[in-house]
Write an enzyme that holds these catalytic residues in place. Structure first.
Site, PDB file in Angstrom:
ATOM      1  N   GLU A 154       0.780  -0.868  -0.055  1.00  0.00           N
ATOM      2  CA  GLU A 154      -0.564  -0.468  -0.172  1.00  0.00           C
ATOM      3  C   GLU A 154       0.935   1.044  -0.483  1.00  0.00           C
ATOM      4  O   GLU A 154       1.126   2.069   0.894  1.00  0.00           O
ATOM      5  CB  GLU A 154      -0.814  -0.418   0.873  1.00  0.00           C
ATOM      6  CG  GLU A 154      -1.876  -1.015   1.111  1.00  0.00           C
ATOM      7  CD  GLU A 154      -2.642  -0.419   2.190  1.00  0.00           C
ATOM      8  OE1 GLU A 154      -2.773  -0.190   3.406  1.00  0.00           O
ATOM      9  OE2 GLU A 154      -4.178  -1.894   2.526  1.00  0.00           O
ATOM     10  N   GLU A 352      -5.588  -8.407   1.004  1.00  0.00           N
ATOM     11  CA  GLU A 352      -5.798  -7.429   2.176  1.00  0.00           C
ATOM     12  C   GLU A 352      -7.913  -7.635   1.799  1.00  0.00           C
ATOM     13  O   GLU A 352      -7.759  -7.234   0.806  1.00  0.00           O
ATOM     14  CB  GLU A 352      -5.105  -6.732   2.652  1.00  0.00           C
ATOM     15  CG  GLU A 352      -3.719  -6.601   3.488  1.00  0.00           C
ATOM     16  CD  GLU A 352      -3.859  -5.476   3.532  1.00  0.00           C
ATOM     17  OE1 GLU A 352      -5.084  -4.902   4.067  1.00  0.00           O
ATOM     18  OE2 GLU A 352      -2.613  -4.934   3.689  1.00  0.00           O
TER      19      GLU A 352
HETATM   20  O1  IFM Z   1      -4.060  -2.869   9.287  1.00  0.00           O
HETATM   21  C1  IFM Z   1      -3.842  -2.377   7.708  1.00  0.00           C
HETATM   22  C2  IFM Z   1      -2.896  -2.371   7.499  1.00  0.00           C
HETATM   23  O2  IFM Z   1      -1.348  -2.167   7.750  1.00  0.00           O
HETATM   24  C3  IFM Z   1      -2.824  -2.509   5.480  1.00  0.00           C
HETATM   25  N1  IFM Z   1      -3.966  -2.503   4.912  1.00  0.00           N
HETATM   26  C4  IFM Z   1      -5.279  -1.600   5.554  1.00  0.00           C
HETATM   27  C5  IFM Z   1      -5.296  -2.719   6.865  1.00  0.00           C
HETATM   28  C6  IFM Z   1      -6.558  -2.392   7.784  1.00  0.00           C
HETATM   29  O3  IFM Z   1      -6.277  -0.852   8.602  1.00  0.00           O
END
Ligand code: IFM
Length: 447
Positions: A154, A352
């Site tokens: 990210e 994710e």
């Molecule tokens: O916890 C975070 C992660 O580190 C990166 N993506 C989003 C998740 C939830 O906010």
């Protein structure tokens, strides 16, 4: 009863180093520095202990493996590697492999060593080369057992929250002056791909957060505001990787690298990938700012006044306890949009997806009942299935997160885990969603 994904589809769980391991005794990262400043993290919490995964990893691997999880995505703590703690990852990888779980590590998930921040952090081009060194160290040590690698996590959130705004470390607050940090992370990604391939990595990908950006109305001013926001938050980070160019001239001017140097950088950044990781949580709605209107609290972080776009709450029947809109169709939409935008899009893995609900601790029956998380995950897996039916190649889905953990500036209130972690004792308890995930995997067509 359970969403059905194609044969060979990979189910996984994700975490990141800073959020679970515990940083005590390591050289500091920007997150240790940030957390030490009053008012930065909810309740003044920090990740010095986090959930003590560094000492409890064997139990955590057992929870991950017992669900039948195929892949486990974790990240390397750069400070731990610099502090002589790389042995920990040897042990972690060995225990995953012994349990039949494929390790899918990420080189960098936001915990930049403070020493590198002190020389400019991601605003300094040299940091990209240091990340390539970090990649070399890790692949040399673990490449005999780790086949599958993710470079960066990210880059958009890290740039926007940490460099454009002040909500995350390193809290630079540079507005559009943050764009060089985006370019240098992308360069780091490109350099890391090269290093990993030179050392024989079998598959290499990246984990990017993506979300649909909807204009609040057909008013051309709202459409333009949403388009610019979408460029800055989504396409600035994927266009260079997937089509070798930035999305617009304003962004090219902002990244601070031009001419032949930029061409050479883009050549590296656009290196072929074996998979493209998509992290999805919620869509965003944007309008052109209305004079006198209060936009505070609409998003997790506020966009400063004076920017040419403002957030509007997304209509949805349901929100997570973190306040995020639950819109599973947004996942189908972004997957289809990526396929349409990038003719050469590699197979996607949803690296994710998950939800924070403030789950009650285990009750008298010893269970953690988290039905809302189950319905969230179920709906998002059906959204993945819809994207596959629409012709997008999606090869896997990883839940964020394996365990409750340190949710950055929000501290420990926000619980994303399939496994509950007690804040006092750090005891782990499988939530109902863990059992659901296990049964979902078992119910899939033969592999
Ligand atoms: O916890 C975070 C992660 O580190 C990166 N993506 C989003 C998740 C939830 O906010």
């Amino acid at each position: 009863m359970y969403p059905q994904l194609p044969p060979g589809f990979r189910f996984g769980m994700s975490t990141s180093s800073h959020q679970i391991e515990g940083t005590a005794g390591l050289c500091p990262s920007i997150w240790d520095t940030f957390a030490a400043r009053p008012g930065t993290i909810r309740h003044g919490e920090d990740a010095r202990v986090a959930i003590d995964h560094v000492h409890r990893y064997a139990e955590d691997v057992a929870h991950i493996a017992a669900a039948g999880t195929h892949d486990y995505r974790f990240s390397f703590s750069w400070p731990r590697v610099l502090s002589g703690g790389i042995d920990f990852y040897d042990r972690l990888v060995d225990s995953l492999l012994a349990a039949g779980v494929r390790p899918v590590p990420t080189l960098y998930h936001w915990d930049l060593p403070q020493s590198l921040e002190d020389t400019g952090g991601w605003l300094n081009r040299d940091t990209a080369h240091r990340l390539a060194d970090h990649a070399g160290t890790l692949v040399t040590r673990l490449g005999d057992r780790v086949r599958d690698w993710i470079t960066m996590n990210e880059m958009n959130v890290h740039t926007l929250y940490g460099y454009a705004l002040t909500d995350h470390a390193p809290a630079r607050g540079l507005g559009l002056g943050a764009l060089p940090a985006a370019h240098h992370q992308l360069l780091a990604h490109g350099l890391a791909v090269q290093v990993l391939r030179e050392h024989g990595a079998a598959t290499v990908g990246v984990a990017s957060q993506h979300f649909p950006v909807m204009p609040a109305s057909d008013d051309p001013a709202d459409v333009a505001a949403a388009g610019l926001f979408e460029d800055l938050t989504n396409w600035t980070f994927s266009d260079p990787i997937l089509r070798g160019a930035y999305p617009n001239e304003m962004i090219v001017a902002g990244i601070g690298t031009g001419g032949a140097q930029l061409d050479r950088d883009l050549e590296l950044i656009r290196a072929r990938l074996d998979f493209y990781g998509v992290n999805y949580y919620e869509p965003t709605m944007i309008e052109a700012p209305r004079e006198g209107k209060d936009y505070a609290g609409v998003l997790e972080v506020d966009i400063p006044e004076g920017m040419p776009f403002s957030p509007v709450p997304v209509k949805s029947d349901e929100r997570t306890d973190f306040g995020w809109a639950v819109v599973p169709s947004g996942l189908t939409e972004i997957l289809v949009t990526l396929r349409d935008r990038y003719p050469d899009l590699p197979p996607v893995i949803v690296t994710e997806n998950g939800a924070s609900f403030h789950d009650a601790p285990p009750g008298p029956d010893g269970r953690v009942h988290d039905d809302r998380r189950i319905s969230y995950l179920d709906a998002h897996l059906r959204a993945v299935s819809d994207a596959i039916k629409a012709g997008v190649r999606v090869d896997g889905y990883y839940v964020w997160s394996a365990l409750d953990n340190f949710e950055w500036a929000a501290g420990y209130d926000e619980r994303f885990g399939l496994v509950h972690v007690d804040r006092e004792t750090l005891n782990r308890t499988r939530k109902d969603s863990w059992y659901w995930f296990r049964d979902l995997i078992a119910a899939q067509p033969h592999r």
